[in-house]
Write an enzyme that holds these catalytic residues in place. Structure first.
Site, PDB file in Angstrom:
ATOM      1  CE  LYS A 152      -0.616   0.011   4.966  1.00 38.09           C
ATOM      2  NZ  LYS A 152      -1.376  -0.514   6.064  1.00 38.09           N
ATOM      3  N   GLY A 153       2.089   1.175   0.459  1.00 39.80           N
ATOM      4  CA  GLY A 153       3.045   2.267   0.286  1.00 39.80           C
ATOM      5  C   GLY A 153       2.806   3.511   1.106  1.00 39.80           C
TER       6      GLY A 153
END
Ligand code: B12
Length: 254
Positions: free
Chosen positions: A133-134
């Protein structure tokens, strides 16, 4: 033109431009009361705040007091004279460029092991870099097809980190340290670097010998990689794309 303009002298802004007013907060190890307030004002004066007023105090238990002091800074800054260190030493690449470079040069996936070491349980930072998801609109390293990610999570012992790095033949080890109490981030990182140097004797493996060592966290601004025995430090606001680009810069060379 005045000397101040040439030098671009600046002062803090409080209520009006150039009034030099600032606000600081701190805790003193003394009970709340008038003597404590005078001690706070004395400290403010020694810090270059003149005049200064205590605008808020609060007892923190019987033996400590928290203060907010508002005062006029007597120090000036020559803004024009500030030398800004050069930016990053590598180009920013897109995920496609990162994957392409790893595939073309290494011919296999690049292996990274990540962890939050010591007693530190702040995993949000390392997850921001590693999890798919970063962070800040960028996908984490798990999203990169050519990067194999082993995220060991929180409170990982250095010995376990070394073992895992060896077991998966890691190209890079990514460590997060957020807690800075008693300089834990510095001690833990040095301990980690020493353990890798010991576990990967250069005489046996040649080259760098050990995996690339990267440490990250919000409060490493006072030290350099060589102080810690690591290859790169990443600070607050780091994005996964920067880390992926650095990995290519440092490890994927023809
Ligand atoms: C969330 C949080 C917690 C959560 C953590 C949950 C979790 N799973 O992570 C919980 C509630 C568990 C927690 C507990 C504690 N916390 Co806390 N916590 C925070 C808080 C509010 C936010 C941290 C955060 O998530 N930031 C967001 C991430 C994205 O930012 P980041 O970590 O800086 O990461 C970025 C960069 O630094 C970098 N980065 C970070 N790591 C790495 C690694 C690599 C390899 C790379 C490349 C980059 C990189 O990239 C990231 C993205 O840009 C901070 C205060 C704050 N506002 O920062 C306090 C804070 C860190 N906590 C603090 C404290 C004191 C504690 C406790 C000791 C409290 C207590 N008395 O129990 C415990 C310690 C628990 C432990 N054993 O570690 C203090 C630390 C003070 C200090 N001097 O060290 C802070 C600063 C709060 C404060 N002002 O007092 N905490």
């Amino acid at each position: 033109m005045t000397v101040e303009t040439l030098k671009q002298i600046i002062r803090p802004y409080g209520d009006t431009t150039g009034d030099a007013m600032i606000q600081v907060s701190f805790t003193l190890p003394v009970p709340h009361g008038p003597r404590a307030e005078l001690a706070a004002l004395q400290l403010a004066g020694k810090m270059g705040l003149d005049p200064a007023s205590v605008v808020h105090t609060k007892a923190m238990g019987p033996d400590f007091t928290f203060f907010i002091v508002y005062g006029k800074a007597t120090h000036l800054i020559d803004y024009a004279g500030i030398e800004v260190p050069e930016g990053r030493e590598f180009d920013l690449l897109t995920p496609a460029q990162v994957n392409g470079a790893i595939k073309a040069v290494l011919g296999r996936r690049l292996v990274v092991v990540g962890a939050c070491i010591g007693t530190d349980a702040h995993t949000v930072g390392i997850d921001a870099i590693l999890n798919v998801k970063g962070f800040a609109g960028e996908k984490g390293l798990e999203y990169y097809r050519e990067i194999e990610v082993h995220n060991m999570g929180a409170q990982v012992a250095v010995a376990a980190l070394v073992d895992r790095a060896k077991a998966v033949d890691a190209d890079a080890v990514l460590v997060s340290q957020v807690v800075t109490q008693k300089s834990a981030h510095i001690h833990n990182t040095k301990q980690m670097a020493a353990a890798f140097t010991e576990a990967y004797p250069t005489s046996l493996t040649g080259g760098l010998g050990r995996p690339l060592l990267i440490v990250g966290g919000p409060r490493f601004d006072t030290v350099t990689p060589s102080d810690l025995g690591v290859d790169r430090i990443f600070g607050k606001g780091t994005t996964p794309g920067e880390v992926a680009s650095y990995l290519v810069h440092a490890l994927v060379r023809e």
